[in-house]
Design a protein around this motif. Structure first.
Motif, PDB file in Angstrom:
ATOM      1  N   LYS A 216       0.863  -1.181   0.000  1.00 21.58           N
ATOM      2  CA  LYS A 216       0.000   0.000   0.000  1.00 21.58           C
ATOM      3  C   LYS A 216       0.894   1.223   0.000  1.00 21.58           C
ATOM      4  CE  LYS A 216      -4.088   2.012   1.957  1.00 21.58           C
ATOM      5  NZ  LYS A 216      -3.641   3.417   1.863  1.00 21.58           N
ATOM      6  N   ASP A 217       0.533   2.149  -0.879  1.00 22.95           N
ATOM      7  CA  ASP A 217       1.316   3.356  -1.093  1.00 22.95           C
ATOM      8  C   ASP A 217       0.541   4.541  -0.512  1.00 22.95           C
ATOM      9  OD1 ASP A 217       2.779   5.410  -2.361  1.00 22.95           O
ATOM     10  OD2 ASP A 217       1.725   5.151  -4.256  1.00 22.95           O
ATOM     11  N   TYR A 218       1.239   5.539  -0.011  1.00 20.71           N
ATOM     12  CA  TYR A 218       0.604   6.752   0.527  1.00 20.71           C
ATOM     13  C   TYR A 218       0.970   7.914  -0.387  1.00 20.71           C
ATOM     14  CZ  TYR A 218      -0.664   3.800   4.295  1.00 20.71           C
ATOM     15  OH  TYR A 218      -1.230   2.771   5.005  1.00 20.71           O
ATOM     16  N   LYS A 219       0.001   8.354  -1.189  1.00 23.29           N
ATOM     17  CA  LYS A 219       0.326   9.282  -2.280  1.00 23.29           C
ATOM     18  C   LYS A 219       0.270  10.753  -1.892  1.00 23.29           C
ATOM     19  CE  LYS A 219      -0.671   6.690  -6.475  1.00 23.29           C
ATOM     20  NZ  LYS A 219      -1.611   5.576  -6.249  1.00 23.29           N
ATOM     21  N   ARG A 220      -0.544  11.103  -0.886  1.00 23.08           N
ATOM     22  CA  ARG A 220      -0.716  12.529  -0.574  1.00 23.08           C
ATOM     23  C   ARG A 220       0.468  13.048   0.219  1.00 23.08           C
ATOM     24  NH1 ARG A 220      -5.676  14.677  -0.856  1.00 23.08           N
ATOM     25  NH2 ARG A 220      -7.123  13.445  -2.093  1.00 23.08           N
ATOM     26  N   THR A 230       1.586  13.069  -4.652  1.00 26.18           N
ATOM     27  CA  THR A 230       3.029  12.981  -4.922  1.00 26.18           C
ATOM     28  C   THR A 230       3.268  11.673  -5.657  1.00 26.18           C
ATOM     29  OG1 THR A 230       3.569  11.672  -2.977  1.00 26.18           O
ATOM     30  CG2 THR A 230       3.411  14.065  -2.669  1.00 26.18           C
ATOM     31  N   GLY A 231       4.514  11.359  -5.920  1.00 21.69           N
ATOM     32  CA  GLY A 231       4.842  10.040  -6.464  1.00 21.69           C
ATOM     33  C   GLY A 231       4.622   8.932  -5.445  1.00 21.69           C
ATOM     34  N   GLY A 232       4.587   9.290  -4.168  1.00 20.90           N
ATOM     35  CA  GLY A 232       4.419   8.306  -3.091  1.00 20.90           C
ATOM     36  C   GLY A 232       5.308   8.687  -1.922  1.00 20.90           C
ATOM     37  N   ILE A 273       3.971  -6.098 -14.365  1.00 16.49           N
ATOM     38  CA  ILE A 273       2.676  -5.417 -14.473  1.00 16.49           C
ATOM     39  C   ILE A 273       2.301  -4.968 -13.065  1.00 16.49           C
ATOM     40  CG2 ILE A 273       0.292  -5.474 -15.289  1.00 16.49           C
ATOM     41  CD1 ILE A 273       0.901  -8.054 -16.753  1.00 16.49           C
ATOM     42  N   PHE A 274       1.981  -3.709 -12.944  1.00 21.74           N
ATOM     43  CA  PHE A 274       1.590  -3.100 -11.669  1.00 21.74           C
ATOM     44  C   PHE A 274       0.088  -2.861 -11.771  1.00 21.74           C
ATOM     45  CE2 PHE A 274       2.754   1.014  -9.066  1.00 21.74           C
ATOM     46  CZ  PHE A 274       1.467   1.179  -8.610  1.00 21.74           C
ATOM     47  N   PHE A 275      -0.661  -3.518 -10.910  1.00 24.16           N
ATOM     48  CA  PHE A 275      -2.110  -3.357 -10.883  1.00 24.16           C
ATOM     49  C   PHE A 275      -2.439  -2.371  -9.773  1.00 24.16           C
ATOM     50  CE2 PHE A 275      -0.999  -7.566 -12.329  1.00 24.16           C
ATOM     51  CZ  PHE A 275      -1.822  -7.786 -13.426  1.00 24.16           C
ATOM     52  N   TYR A 289      -3.318   0.531 -14.731  1.00 29.86           N
ATOM     53  CA  TYR A 289      -2.154  -0.344 -14.913  1.00 29.86           C
ATOM     54  C   TYR A 289      -0.913   0.524 -15.005  1.00 29.86           C
ATOM     55  CZ  TYR A 289      -4.982  -4.304 -16.742  1.00 29.86           C
ATOM     56  OH  TYR A 289      -5.851  -5.336 -16.920  1.00 29.86           O
ATOM     57  N   ASN A 290       0.205   0.007 -14.470  1.00 27.05           N
ATOM     58  CA  ASN A 290       1.506   0.557 -14.815  1.00 27.05           C
ATOM     59  C   ASN A 290       2.343  -0.593 -15.347  1.00 27.05           C
ATOM     60  OD1 ASN A 290       1.105   3.305 -13.869  1.00 27.05           O
ATOM     61  ND2 ASN A 290       1.101   2.431 -11.821  1.00 27.05           N
ATOM     62  N   VAL A 291       3.337  -0.265 -16.135  1.00 26.95           N
ATOM     63  CA  VAL A 291       4.088  -1.326 -16.826  1.00 26.95           C
ATOM     64  C   VAL A 291       5.479  -1.500 -16.231  1.00 26.95           C
ATOM     65  CG1 VAL A 291       2.751  -1.051 -18.916  1.00 26.95           C
ATOM     66  CG2 VAL A 291       4.853   0.285 -18.647  1.00 26.95           C
ATOM     67  N   ARG A 292       5.565  -1.246 -14.939  1.00 27.22           N
ATOM     68  CA  ARG A 292       6.834  -1.190 -14.197  1.00 27.22           C
ATOM     69  C   ARG A 292       6.496  -1.420 -12.747  1.00 27.22           C
ATOM     70  NH1 ARG A 292       5.465   3.234 -11.407  1.00 27.22           N
ATOM     71  NH2 ARG A 292       3.927   4.528 -12.451  1.00 27.22           N
ATOM     72  N   MET A 293       7.512  -1.484 -11.904  1.00 26.03           N
ATOM     73  CA  MET A 293       7.246  -1.548 -10.467  1.00 26.03           C
ATOM     74  C   MET A 293       6.871  -0.156  -9.958  1.00 26.03           C
ATOM     75  SD  MET A 293       7.368  -4.505  -9.077  1.00 26.03           S
ATOM     76  CE  MET A 293       7.640  -4.179  -7.334  1.00 26.03           C
ATOM     77  N   GLY A 294       6.245  -0.120  -8.787  1.00 20.56           N
ATOM     78  CA  GLY A 294       5.900   1.158  -8.171  1.00 20.56           C
ATOM     79  C   GLY A 294       7.075   1.699  -7.374  1.00 20.56           C
ATOM     80  N   ASP A 295       7.029   2.973  -7.122  1.00 23.62           N
ATOM     81  CA  ASP A 295       8.023   3.617  -6.274  1.00 23.62           C
ATOM     82  C   ASP A 295       7.236   4.530  -5.350  1.00 23.62           C
ATOM     83  OD1 ASP A 295      10.282   4.663  -5.189  1.00 23.62           O
ATOM     84  OD2 ASP A 295      11.140   5.393  -7.060  1.00 23.62           O
ATOM     85  N   PRO A 296       7.166   4.295  -4.059  1.00 25.04           N
ATOM     86  CA  PRO A 296       8.074   3.519  -3.200  1.00 25.04           C
ATOM     87  C   PRO A 296       7.674   2.067  -2.919  1.00 25.04           C
ATOM     88  CG  PRO A 296       6.628   4.797  -1.810  1.00 25.04           C
ATOM     89  CD  PRO A 296       6.206   5.064  -3.229  1.00 25.04           C
ATOM     90  N   GLU A 297       6.719   1.491  -3.656  1.00 28.13           N
ATOM     91  CA  GLU A 297       6.344   0.108  -3.336  1.00 28.13           C
ATOM     92  C   GLU A 297       7.525  -0.862  -3.472  1.00 28.13           C
ATOM     93  OE1 GLU A 297       4.550   2.184  -5.232  1.00 28.13           O
ATOM     94  OE2 GLU A 297       2.413   1.675  -5.230  1.00 28.13           O
ATOM     95  N   THR A 298       8.373  -0.646  -4.477  1.00 26.64           N
ATOM     96  CA  THR A 298       9.512  -1.551  -4.686  1.00 26.64           C
ATOM     97  C   THR A 298      10.386  -1.657  -3.439  1.00 26.64           C
ATOM     98  OG1 THR A 298       9.523  -0.803  -6.963  1.00 26.64           O
ATOM     99  CG2 THR A 298      11.426  -2.070  -6.258  1.00 26.64           C
TER     100      THR A 298
HETATM  101  N1  GLY Z   1       3.777   4.700  -6.186  1.00 25.98           N
HETATM  102  C1  GLY Z   1       2.986   4.755  -7.359  1.00 25.98           C
HETATM  103  C2  GLY Z   1       3.727   4.657  -8.618  1.00 25.98           C
HETATM  104  O1  GLY Z   1       4.862   4.232  -8.667  1.00 25.98           O
HETATM  105  O2  GLY Z   1       3.156   4.996  -9.637  1.00 25.98           O
END
Ligand code: GLY
Ligand code: AMP
Length: 423
Positions: A216-220, A230-232, A273-275, A289-298
């Motif tokens: 789980k990412d915190y975007k705000r 934000t990006g996360g 694949i990032f759902f 969808y994203n076609v990469r890993m998330g940041d900061p999820e990675t």
């Molecule tokens: N943390 C969300 C993203 O990488 O798009």
């Protein structure tokens, strides 16, 4: 294997850190990298979308595999570039072709894909700029709030949610008038979904897949999820509500149908694949969808991953990902992002960073850092991801926050409430 990793953020530092644990890894190059990746491999001063220079470098250094971190080079066709050049064809690229990358590069493409393959997502319609009146008529049929999405890549800013029809009309007009450049030539208007979001990741060879730990990412930017996106600002893995029942639904209704859809559409897809999902009363639906890993999820996913990441990439490249299983530790990983004053708006760079070496019980992944005159300095909005693995979410967060306080740079800001909604 000698690997070239593309990118320069916290995601890439975490991927580099995890790949370094593999006995299969020989030399690791990161283009362009940051002050953190420098401690793991060799930074190469080539930008992510300079395919010609990346290709020449790969030939010169006899690179065995390219791993792509961010979306931009994928959407611009880095995988295609390697496929189309004789001297590069033998080098597998972990990341989809530019056509497959349209899952992230075009919201309309992604929605159409989901409709075609019966993947649960919000009801929607797409309008081009010459159909503003029709788009307004569609908005009149919806209940507030209204969700408007610029079709193309807009650095994470292309989604706008407003509460009144007047605001929706105004926003629509601005998007069609170039607020997000060409990304807004088409606008997706969709039903608002209400629930808690989470990120699920798969690695696919285009035929089969493995699922990585969810996060789980915190975007705000602000505490209690307030202020601009934000990006996360932090992440937690595992996500307590993503129990077996929920994850079975995710796999059966979303992951499997997506990979089967890619295959039946003839889309060449080897990579992550990032759902981006939302839990609507126990049922997962796809937000994006994203076609990469998330940041900061990675940063949290890599802390929990036990399996050999290079071996997983090799199986993807060889088209035998079905021979792999992913193992993850049951502990909780958390990361707290230290950002520059002003982010996600304008911010200063070049501020000296102190005390990273005084942190304990954590891994500090670098997101936006550089080395200047032998000193590590800030070089981005998101600067460092203070990442911890511990037995409980409380312990992990306490350690992330304690270490976040130890590191110093002018204008440092972080959210001390990451994970607040999971306890
Ligand atoms: N943390 C969300 C993203 O990488 O798009
Ligand atoms: P996206 O760039 O598509 O991930 O959208 C950014 C954010 O907008 C998501 O993380 C959600 O918080 C929110 N969002 C997008 N689509 C919807 C929707 N249909 N209903 C509710 N919230 C949404």
């Amino acid at each position: 294997m000698d690997i070239l990793l593309i990118g320069s953020g916290g995601r890439e530092h975490a991927l580099a850190w995890k790949m370094r644990q593999s006995l299969l890894l020989g030399r690791l190059f990161i283009a362009p990298g940051n002050a953190g990746t420098l401690q793991i491999g060799v930074n190469v001063p080539i930008e992510s979308c300079d395919f010609e220079s990346l290709g020449k470098f790969a030939v010169r250094e006899k690179i065995d595999m390219v791993v792509v971190g961010p979306e931009e080079p994928l959407v611009k066709g880095i995988a295609d570039y390697f496929m189309e050049h004789k001297e590069l064809q033998h080098i597998p690229v972990i990341g989809p072709s530019c056509y497959g990358a349209q899952l992230e590069g075009s919201k309309d493409f992604a929605k159409e894909f989901m409709r075609r393959h019966d993947i649960p997502t919000a009801a929607y319609r797409t309008f081009s700029a010459d159909r503003e009146t029709e788009a307004q008529m569609f908005i009149r049929t919806l209940k507030p709030p209204y969700v408007l999405k610029a079709d193309g890549l807009a650095a994470g800013k292309g989604v706008v949610i407003v509460n009144t029809q007047e605001e929706a009309f105004a926003e629509l007009h601005e998007m069609f008038s170039g607020k997000f450049g060409a990304a807004g030539n088409k606008v997706v208007i969709e039903e608002f979904l209400s629930g808690i979001e989470l990120s699920v990741f798969a690695l696919t060879d285009g035929k089969n897949y493995v699922i990585l730990p969810e996060a789980k990412d915190y975007k705000r930017i602000g505490e209690n999820d307030t202020g601009p996106n934000t990006g996360g600002m932090g992440a937690v893995s595992p996500v307590p509500f993503a129990d077996k029942t929920f994850m079975d639904k995710v796999e059966n209704r979303i992951v499997r149908r997506t990979v089967e859809g890619l295959r039946s559409d003839g889309i060449d897809y080897k990579g992550f694949i990032f759902f981006g999902l939302i839990n609507v009363n126990g049922d997962p639906m796809v937000i994006e969808y994203n076609v990469r890993m998330g940041d900061p999820e990675t940063e949290v996913v890599m802390l929990r991953l036990e399996s050999d990441l290079v071996a997983l990439f090799q199986a993807v490249a060889d088209g035998v990902v079905e021979t792999k299983t992913v193992h993850a530790v049951p502990q909780t990983a958390t990361t707290v992002m230290l950002v520059s004053n002003g982010y996600p708006g304008n911010y200063d760079k070049g501020k000296p960073i102190e005390n990273i070496n005084d942190t304990t019980d954590c891994i500090v992944f670098h997101a936006g850092t550089a080395v200047k005159d032998g000193q590590i300095v800030t070089a981005g909005g998101r600067v460092l991801a203070v990442s911890v693995l511990a037995d409980t979410v409380d312990e992990a967060l306490a350690k992330s926050n304690r270490n976040a306080a130890i590191i110093r740079f002018e204008g440092k800001y972080y959210r001390s409430d990451i994970g607040f909604d999971l306890k």
